[in-house]
Motif scaffolding. Structure first.
Motif, mmCIF file in Angstrom:
data_model
loop_
_atom_site.group_PDB
_atom_site.id
_atom_site.type_symbol
_atom_site.label_atom_id
_atom_site.label_comp_id
_atom_site.label_asym_id
_atom_site.label_seq_id
_atom_site.Cartn_x
_atom_site.Cartn_y
_atom_site.Cartn_z
ATOM 1 N N SER A 20 0.731 -1.225 0.127
ATOM 2 C CA SER A 20 -0.193 0.012 -0.026
ATOM 3 C C SER A 20 0.891 1.098 0.083
ATOM 4 N N ARG A 21 0.454 2.416 -0.496
ATOM 5 C CA ARG A 21 1.084 3.591 -0.408
ATOM 6 C C ARG A 21 1.244 4.037 0.977
ATOM 7 N N ALA A 22 0.277 3.661 1.877
ATOM 8 C CA ALA A 22 0.537 3.975 3.194
ATOM 9 C C ALA A 22 -0.638 3.236 3.932
ATOM 10 N N VAL A 23 -0.246 2.960 5.310
ATOM 11 C CA VAL A 23 -0.833 2.138 6.272
ATOM 12 C C VAL A 23 -1.315 2.927 7.355
ATOM 13 N N LYS A 24 -2.417 2.861 7.690
ATOM 14 C CA LYS A 24 -2.611 3.805 9.147
ATOM 15 C C LYS A 24 -3.508 2.717 10.082
ATOM 16 N N ILE A 25 -2.889 2.512 11.288
ATOM 17 C CA ILE A 25 -3.282 1.916 12.329
ATOM 18 C C ILE A 25 -3.583 2.746 13.384
ATOM 19 N N GLY A 26 -4.697 3.114 13.970
ATOM 20 C CA GLY A 26 -5.131 3.939 15.025
ATOM 21 C C GLY A 26 -4.342 5.240 14.552
ATOM 22 N N ASN A 27 -3.281 5.759 15.539
ATOM 23 C CA ASN A 27 -2.913 7.206 15.326
ATOM 24 C C ASN A 27 -1.492 7.074 14.365
ATOM 25 N N HIS A 28 -1.171 5.948 14.009
ATOM 26 C CA HIS A 28 0.242 5.640 13.370
ATOM 27 C C HIS A 28 0.215 5.367 11.859
ATOM 28 N N ILE A 29 0.792 6.218 11.121
ATOM 29 C CA ILE A 29 0.762 6.101 9.615
ATOM 30 C C ILE A 29 2.087 5.826 9.275
ATOM 31 N N GLU A 30 2.314 4.957 8.298
ATOM 32 C CA GLU A 30 3.618 4.519 7.554
ATOM 33 C C GLU A 30 3.488 4.667 6.125
ATOM 34 N N VAL A 31 4.372 5.367 5.506
ATOM 35 C CA VAL A 31 4.201 5.834 4.136
ATOM 36 C C VAL A 31 5.307 4.811 3.245
ATOM 37 N N SER A 32 5.052 4.137 2.523
ATOM 38 C CA SER A 32 5.852 3.170 1.931
ATOM 39 C C SER A 32 6.963 4.156 1.050
ATOM 40 N N GLY A 33 8.345 3.612 0.772
ATOM 41 C CA GLY A 33 8.979 4.003 0.056
ATOM 42 C C GLY A 33 8.551 4.699 -1.156
ATOM 43 N N THR A 34 8.983 5.875 -1.224
ATOM 44 C CA THR A 34 8.374 6.839 -2.469
ATOM 45 C C THR A 34 9.348 7.481 -3.510
ATOM 46 N N ILE A 122 11.970 8.029 -0.552
ATOM 47 C CA ILE A 122 11.768 8.511 0.704
ATOM 48 C C ILE A 122 10.601 7.535 1.333
ATOM 49 N N GLU A 123 10.776 7.336 2.603
ATOM 50 C CA GLU A 123 9.660 6.520 3.671
ATOM 51 C C GLU A 123 9.642 7.701 4.800
ATOM 52 N N ALA A 124 8.198 7.555 5.294
ATOM 53 C CA ALA A 124 7.888 8.276 6.351
ATOM 54 C C ALA A 124 7.045 7.741 7.294
ATOM 55 N N THR A 125 7.254 8.198 8.346
ATOM 56 C CA THR A 125 6.527 7.727 9.682
ATOM 57 C C THR A 125 5.664 8.932 10.187
ATOM 58 N N ALA A 126 4.608 8.885 10.464
ATOM 59 C CA ALA A 126 3.531 9.905 11.146
ATOM 60 C C ALA A 126 2.966 9.266 12.197
ATOM 61 N N ILE A 127 2.589 10.303 13.333
ATOM 62 C CA ILE A 127 1.950 9.890 14.494
ATOM 63 C C ILE A 127 1.044 10.953 14.569
ATOM 64 N N LEU A 128 -0.351 10.738 14.716
ATOM 65 C CA LEU A 128 -1.241 11.744 15.028
ATOM 66 C C LEU A 128 -1.264 11.859 16.580
ATOM 67 N N ALA A 129 -1.202 13.137 17.080
ATOM 68 C CA ALA A 129 -1.373 13.597 18.398
ATOM 69 C C ALA A 129 -2.944 13.205 18.952
ATOM 70 N N GLY A 130 -2.723 12.868 20.309
ATOM 71 C CA GLY A 130 -3.997 12.705 20.830
ATOM 72 C C GLY A 130 -4.502 11.155 20.611
#
Length: 130
Positions: A20-34, A122-130
């Motif tokens: 997948s281009r990105a996967v979101k589980i809860g507040n955690h998002i991983e973006v595949s190598g782009t 580039i890969e990225a990891t994001a975490i939504l606050a709260g």
């Protein structure tokens, strides 16, 4: 229980490779190598490390928006480059996008990427606050 959301860009490679281009589980998002390819599979920024990096970060920003996030939520990036001597070009574009956010990052020189036209992935990891 956290729900998994797979986000697709519609690229043919996603089904062929099984990702997948990105996967979101809860507040955690991983973006595949782009890499710097447009929606038609054309390389953007031939031989221009800065342009490729800038374009990739815009693609990452777009998928983050689809996941309900933004660049402000990025906590880590990983840059795979084919020529580390072009550090300043990659760094300039990354710095423009993340000057005030300052996520953790890595820049690793790789022998090759999926096609020789690509200078950076580039890969990225994001975490939504709260």
């Amino acid at each position: 229980m956290n729900n998994r959301i797979n986000i697709s860009s519609g690229a043919v490679w996603e089904d062929k490779v099984g990702y997948s281009r990105a996967v979101k589980i809860g507040n955690h998002i991983e973006v595949s190598g782009t890499v710097a390819s447009d929606e038609y599979g054309n390389v953007v920024g031939h031989s221009d490390a800065y342009a490729q990096t800038k374009f990739i970060l815009q693609k990452i920003e777009k998928v983050l928006h689809q996941a309900g996030a933004s660049l402000n939520d990025v906590v880590r990036t990983r840059m795979f480059v084919t020529d580390i001597s072009r550090f300043n070009e990659y760094a300039k574009a990354h710095g423009e996008a993340f000057a005030n956010i300052k996520p953790c990052t890595s820049m690793i020189e790789a022998k090759a990427l999926v096609a020789p036209e690509y200078l950076i992935e580039i890969e990225a990891t994001a975490i939504l606050a709260g």
